[in-house]
Enzyme design. Structure first.
Site, short mmCIF file in Angstrom:
data_model
loop_
_atom_site.label_atom_id
_atom_site.label_comp_id
_atom_site.label_asym_id
_atom_site.label_seq_id
_atom_site.Cartn_x
_atom_site.Cartn_y
_atom_site.Cartn_z
N SER A 1 0.80 -1.22 0.00
CA SER A 1 0.00 0.00 0.00
C SER A 1 0.83 1.28 0.00
CB SER A 1 -0.93 0.02 1.23
OG SER A 1 -0.18 -0.06 2.42
N LYS B 1 -6.89 2.60 8.57
CA LYS B 1 -6.05 3.68 8.06
C LYS B 1 -6.76 5.03 8.18
CE LYS B 1 -3.62 0.65 4.82
NZ LYS B 1 -3.39 0.27 3.42
#
Length: 672
Positions: free
Chosen positions: A576, A619
């Site tokens: 990511s 996140k």
């Protein structure tokens, strides 16, 4: 007679039952399955022949004592009141709608199963017998259909399914044996009870061989027919009612996984059992030891079932992702049998060496992540993810649950102690940095202890206290955490990324710089293989599109590029960071500063496409805690936004992107 028996000489007194006789009585009263009773009685006969002073006799007596004290058939009744269960879950846990809904679904299924009416077909050519049986069985709650002969019964069996068929033996056109064959051919689980006024031993033997449940002679007795129908339906009720789900709560530490299992047990009014699997390396700890030596014990599963004194507790397997593995065996392999609804009805413990039914147990597993759990084991679990809490959720939980509990535990419940909402928010922002609630709970408890000390030291006795944000700094000291995003400036070559770890979401800064060299890529910061490959893919994309970003052709030939992620002592890996690395490198080359309040995540391909990543909610929570205003996510992760709370969607500007060029426009400021 009592006085006579007590004072009579020993030769006149009645003989007391032997130890083995007491075990035989206990076996018959323990509610064991028939095959287990037969095996246990043989074991008692074998042990009775041994010398009482031998070690093997002692082992056998301990074994029989353990068998007779197991809850073979003892269960607790489930609380099938949805309102009560929902109230308990809401009172003890804030939010978590998905998990509460799953528990409500389980209870609703139990309610419908308990209300299920079994279908019975009565076949008899005597009208009075049909009516009597229909009247009696209907009053007992069964749904009854009748047929006047065998052909009509076979036609009814072809039209619908029946749980029990009660059929006469001698009938015109088609007799009871033909009805029995048709019922078993249509559904082998249909139980058939044959009744006749001409009962003979050969006819009964023939019917039993063809699968008849029972053979009754006329005239029928109501109690006998009722008990026979109940015994025929007992296996069906066991299959329907007792098979429990296998839930697995996955989430960061401190999110309430263990306490949630306790609340589920209370809402269903079941016993709660918990064992920790962390560091368990020996298979025998779960499956037990063979009875080959003195001191052998069953596994932890059977031990806890015995302690709970019921065969249907809520059984929590804590820290499943931290199971060890050694030469002594793999404990995770034992759980493959324990957690499989198709196998755990005959769980074999090495010590018992007899099948024990675990299908009535409601198993709940917990883990921080499913990555460390074997794939075959994950396939048997119903994984429910618990994400971290937002600031508003933590504030609500602290005011409704943590603070009242801390006030009571620290002896302040009889004094006027209160907490201001701004004080709680300051504790969350400046004194804790976590996805769960343990750190917040510790800080609140610390405040209560300091207030308790002041209350005792004060000469004038107790006084009302309302903790405000100024008192938080006075009692807890200087803040331990700051908003690193809000307090930092926009910098060239420094991009803000989002990462997911076992402890929740984290903010990651990616730094890029250039120096004179010969086109080398330097990667530092304890990066894993996957993250290094993401950096190489980002560099390849930028070099292949140099004209698009107005990068001179000679730049890469005369410069080395160094990419660094701070906190080098912490290992980092994952896909990511591809978008963040590409934006940091482009910022360094073009001189456009990265907006510090813009965080991003996503996997970058060589063609510039942005692929979806995991842990979006964690996140976003990390971005919210750090003071980020705008978050860039892959467009295919937009479906994850439906799980976000309203406070998350309103406090963050979320930008879905499909190509790297969209991220560059949002993340990079104009050239100063």
């Amino acid at each position: 007679m009592r006085i006579f028996k007590k004072e009579a000489p020993p030769e006149v007194q009645e003989p007391q039952p032997s130890e083995m006789d007491r075990f035989r009585v206990a076996v018959r009263e323990a509610g064991m399955p028939a095959d287990v009773v037969e095996t246990t009685l043989k074991e008692i006969d074998r042990i009775a022949k041994m010398p009482s002073g031998s070690a093997e006799h002692t082992i056998g007596v301990n074994y029989l004592d353990y068998l007779t004290h197991l809850p073979w058939n003892r269960t607790t009744e489930d609380c099938l009141d949805l309102k009560t269960a929902r109230r308990i879950l809401d009172d003890e846990h804030d939010g978590l709608p998905e998990i509460k809904s799953r528990v409500m679904e389980h209870l609703a299924v139990k309610i419908l199963q308990s209300e299920r009416r079994h279908n019975i077909l009565v076949v008899d050519d005597e009208k009075i017998t049909r009516r009597n049986l229909e009247h009696v069985l209907s009053r007992d709650g069964y749904r009854v259909n009748t047929a006047a002969n065998g052909l009509e019964a076979i036609q009814r069996l072809n039209e619908r399914a029946f749980d029990v068929v009660i059929t006469d033996l001698k009938m015109e056109h088609a007799d009871g044996m033909q009805v029995l064959d048709a019922a078993k051919r249509k559904n082998p689980h249909t139980e058939v009870i044959v009744i006749t006024g001409y009962a003979t031993v050969p006819a009964a033997v023939s019917a039993m061989r063809k699968g008849s449940h029972h053979f009754l002679a006329k005239p029928l007795k109501l109690d006998e027919i009722r008990s026979t129908v109940n015994s025929a339906l007992q296996p069906k009720q066991t299959r329907l009612d007792h098979r429990g789900p296998v839930l697995c709560f996955v989430g960061p530490p401190g999110t309430g996984k263990t306490s949630l299992g306790q609340s589920i047990a209370r809402s269903m009014q079941r016993r709660f059992v918990r064992i920790s699997l962390a560091g368990m390396k020996d298979e025998a700890q779960l499956r037990g030891h063979r009875r080959s030596y003195v001191g052998a014990l069953p596994g932890r599963i059977i031990q806890e079932i015995r302690r709970s004194e019921t065969s249907n507790p809520v059984f929590m397997l804590d820290e499943m992702d931290k199971i060890g593995q050694e030469f002594k065996g793999d404990p995770a392999a034992v759980l493959l049998e324990v957690l499989d609804p198709q196998q755990n009805s005959h769980f074999m413990d090495h010590y018992l060496d007899l099948p024990f039914d675990l299908s009535k147990v409601m198993f709940i597993a917990t883990a921080n992540t499913v990555d460390a759990i074997p794939e075959a084991l994950v396939d048997r679990l119903e994984v429910i993810e618990l994400s971290g809490y937002s600031e508003k959720e933590k504030t609500r939980i602290a005011l409704n649950h943590l603070i009242p509990r801390a006030i009571e535990e620290n002896g302040l419940d009889r004094r006027e102690i209160g907490f201001d909402t701004n004080a709680v928010a300051r504790i969350i922002r400046e004194y804790t940095r976590e996805a769960g609630l343990r750190g917040l709970q510790r800080q609140i408890a610390s405040l209560c202890r300091k207030i308790a000390l002041e209350q005792v030291d004060r000469e004038n006795g107790s006084y009302p206290v309302t903790v405000n944000k100024e008192m938080v700094v006075e009692l807890l000291g200087p803040p331990r955490h700051t908003f690193e995003v809000k307090q930092a400036k926009d910098r060239v070559g420094v991009a803000t990324g989002l990462a997911w770890t076992r402890t929740g979401g984290e903010i990651v800064f990616v730094e890029a710089t250039k120096m004179r060299g010969t086109n080398q890529l330097i990667l530092t910061g304890s990066l894993g293989t996957v993250m290094k490959e993401s950096a190489q893919a980002a560099m390849s994309y930028i070099r292949s599109h140099a004209d698009r970003f107005n990068i001179p052709d000679s730049f890469f030939e005369k410069h080395d590029v160094h990419i660094h992620i701070p906190a080098g002592a912490i290992p980092k890996d994952g896909t990511s960071a591809g978008v963040t690395i590409a934006v940091a490198v482009l910022s360094m080359i073009t001189g456009r500063p990265c907006c510090r309040e813009v965080a991003m995540t996503g996997e970058l391909t060589l063609t510039g496409r942005i692929l979806p990543v995991g842990g979006i909610k964690e996140k976003l929570l990390a971005a919210h805690r750090a003071g980020v205003r705008t978050v860039i996510i892959p467009a295919k992760n937009s479906i994850d936004l439906e799980r976000m709370g309203e406070d998350m969607n309103t406090s963050l500007t979320i930008v879905p992107i499909e190509d790297l060029s969209d991220a560059i426009e949002k993340a990079l400021a104009a050239v100063p």
